[in-house]
Design a protein around this motif. Structure first.
Motif, PDB file in Angstrom:
ATOM      1  N   THR A  91      26.337  36.263  70.590  1.00  0.00           N
ATOM      2  CA  THR A  91      27.225  37.296  70.247  1.00  0.00           C
ATOM      3  C   THR A  91      27.571  37.830  71.447  1.00  0.00           C
ATOM      4  O   THR A  91      26.813  38.549  72.253  1.00  0.00           O
ATOM      5  CB  THR A  91      26.746  38.229  69.513  1.00  0.00           C
ATOM      6  OG1 THR A  91      26.341  37.412  68.103  1.00  0.00           O
ATOM      7  CG2 THR A  91      27.565  39.511  68.887  1.00  0.00           C
ATOM      8  N   GLY A  95      31.533  41.565  69.126  1.00  0.00           N
ATOM      9  CA  GLY A  95      31.244  40.663  67.853  1.00  0.00           C
ATOM     10  C   GLY A  95      31.569  39.489  67.616  1.00  0.00           C
ATOM     11  O   GLY A  95      31.155  38.832  66.993  1.00  0.00           O
ATOM     12  N   THR A  97      31.669  35.311  69.142  1.00  0.00           N
ATOM     13  CA  THR A  97      30.663  34.413  69.588  1.00  0.00           C
ATOM     14  C   THR A  97      31.479  33.591  70.748  1.00  0.00           C
ATOM     15  O   THR A  97      32.608  33.312  70.926  1.00  0.00           O
ATOM     16  CB  THR A  97      30.038  33.540  68.637  1.00  0.00           C
ATOM     17  OG1 THR A  97      31.238  32.851  68.010  1.00  0.00           O
ATOM     18  CG2 THR A  97      29.655  34.349  67.533  1.00  0.00           C
ATOM     19  N   ARG A 200      22.966  39.481  63.672  1.00  0.00           N
ATOM     20  CA  ARG A 200      23.749  38.800  64.829  1.00  0.00           C
ATOM     21  C   ARG A 200      25.159  39.095  64.800  1.00  0.00           C
ATOM     22  O   ARG A 200      25.862  39.241  66.131  1.00  0.00           O
ATOM     23  CB  ARG A 200      23.485  37.272  64.694  1.00  0.00           C
ATOM     24  CG  ARG A 200      24.141  36.785  65.939  1.00  0.00           C
ATOM     25  CD  ARG A 200      23.962  35.101  65.897  1.00  0.00           C
ATOM     26  NE  ARG A 200      24.835  34.436  64.856  1.00  0.00           N
ATOM     27  CZ  ARG A 200      26.198  34.241  65.381  1.00  0.00           C
ATOM     28  NH1 ARG A 200      26.474  34.290  66.572  1.00  0.00           N
ATOM     29  NH2 ARG A 200      27.041  33.442  64.321  1.00  0.00           N
ATOM     30  N   ALA A 201      25.801  39.465  63.719  1.00  0.00           N
ATOM     31  CA  ALA A 201      27.402  39.956  63.811  1.00  0.00           C
ATOM     32  C   ALA A 201      27.585  40.987  64.537  1.00  0.00           C
ATOM     33  O   ALA A 201      28.601  41.228  65.041  1.00  0.00           O
ATOM     34  CB  ALA A 201      27.652  39.958  62.358  1.00  0.00           C
TER      35      ALA A 201
END
Length: 431
Positions: A91, A95, A97, A200-201
């Motif tokens: 990340t 936000g 990836t 994780r977001a």
């Protein structure tokens, strides 16, 4: 003497593993107190060398894993060096990836050190990662003096802290509309992927887990450590939004008796986070709480009536970052403040396409990073840019150390304002 640096063949995998510290029973971490370890000793006992059956199991799993990319050094047919990258997603600020090559399991046998084999393996892995369109590489450095010469620099940190139960009073808060439940490993395996995905977001520096990440969770006893136990928080709709793995290890000494070790804790919101810690820091028949591998800016400290009660006992860098493709990496993150910055990189010997002067521009519509002939606002080392990428490092400190040289008034402040993130980047597991 014939030297080859290449991926090992399937029939060479056993020889490949025997080079690596984790498989041959040699030390695989620095002889310093480990911030990822919750025990009272500096680090856990070293594992014995892997037997033939275990090596065959490792080979079968890795050969069938499309994300695993091994490389080895062979001298006259003998494997003397080994490393690998694992394809991850991490990340980035904003936000999104970014594809990342995680360097793991690296070693050169003692009789063949100081001959440049590690550099040649690193170069091969960087080239392969660029071919896979992975603009970043990251690793957890077993020794701090090794990887800087390849362009890596610390990007995330972790701490181990301790809290005496009698000091663990929380400030008043609104009632929790959710519920807490002690569960077994089967339910924990179901809850972890959802909670981690939610965390994780919005957590810069966090890794996307590979398949099977939590398959090893068990209710079985692990020697004198006792079994792992699992605490799940569910919101008012019954959905898991927080989970913790903890254990109550046996201790042969009075000083460490009654310690609860929180080995992992994630929560998708502050309500679940507070609820999990509220129970864990007031668990019956315990004296103290230890939590390894935690963020430097742990919010729990500010929930305590006495913030000093949380004592950091160990701290170390966690993941080191290395930008492989400057324009691709910089355009795949967002920036705290819109603006323009022109910078020069002139020290990247392994990915020479990164050298030159770049114009970084950000606005509400897009981020661009292109070569330019304009005068640079500053010169920055590749390792400093890599540390700054996730927004957790100080540009001022890097400049003081000579990694950044400003050429225009206000350039350093602009760099800080554009790159910094809050909260600090953190990742909850290694590779």
């Amino acid at each position: 003497m014939v030297t080859q640096v290449r991926p090992p063949r399937p029939d060479e995998m056993s020889a490949y593993y025997r080079v690596l510290p984790f498989a041959n029973g040699l030390p695989s971490w620095e002889p310093e107190n480990a911030a990822w370890h919750g025990g009272s000793e500096p680090w856990p006992p070293q594992r014995p060398p892997a037997n033939t059956q275990r090596l065959e199991q490792l080979a079968e799993a890795d050969i069938n894993d499309a994300s695993f990319h091994p490389v080895a050094t062979f001298v006259d047919g003998m494997c003397v060096g080994a490393s690998a990258t694992i394809s991850f997603a991490v990340t980035a600020p904003g936000g999104g990836t970014v594809r990342m090559a995680g360097v793991t399991a690296t070693g050169v046998i003692a009789t063949h050190r100081r001959r440049g084999y590690l550099r040649r393996m690193m170069q091969a892995m960087f080239d392969a990662a660029l071919d896979r369109r992975e603009p970043l590489a990251m690793l957890s450095a077993s020794e701090g003096s090794i990887y800087g010469r390849f362009g890596f620099s610390p990007a995330t940190y972790r701490t181990r802290w301790e809290l005496a139960r009698h000091e663990a009073a929380l400030r008043p808060a609104e009632p929790d509309p959710g519920t807490l439940e002690l569960v077994g490993a089967t339910q924990a395996k179901q809850a972890w992927p959802k909670v981690h995905a939610d965390v994780r977001a919005c957590r810069v520096g966090e890794l996307a887990p590979l398949p099977g990440r939590w398959d090893g969770l068990s209710d079985d006893t692990d020697g004198t450590n006792g079994p792992l136990r699992y605490l799940v928080h569910r919101d008012r709709h019954g959905e898991a939004d927080g989970i913790a793995n903890f254990r109550l290890p046996w201790s042969p000494t009075e000083d460490n008796a009654g310690t609860l070790v929180v080995e992992a804790l994630e929560a998708a919101n502050s309500t679940a986070y507070r609820a999990l810690w509220s129970l864990l820091i007031d668990f019956d028949l315990t004296k103290s709480i230890v939590a390894p591998g935690r963020p430097r800016d742990e919010p729990l400290r500010w929930m305590l009536t006495n913030p000093r009660a949380m004592r950091v006992t160990r701290q170390t860098d966690n993941l080191w970052a290395r930008v492989l493709d400057v324009p691709t990496a910089l355009t795949q993150r967002t920036y705290l403040k819109h603006g323009e910055l022109t910078f020069t990189i002139d020290d990247d010997q392994m990915c020479p396409a990164n050298n030159g002067t770049w114009h970084l521009g950000t606005d509400e519509a897009a981020v661009t990073c292109v070569p330019t002939d304009k005068a640079a606002d500053l010169t920055i080392t590749l390792s400093a840019l890599s540390s700054l990428y996730f927004g957790g490092m100080s540009a001022q400190q890097l400049a003081c150390a000579g990694h950044i040289v400003p050429h225009a008034d206000g350039a350093l402040g602009k760099l800080t304002q554009m790159f910094r993130t809050d909260p600090e980047p953190h990742n909850s597991f290694g590779f």
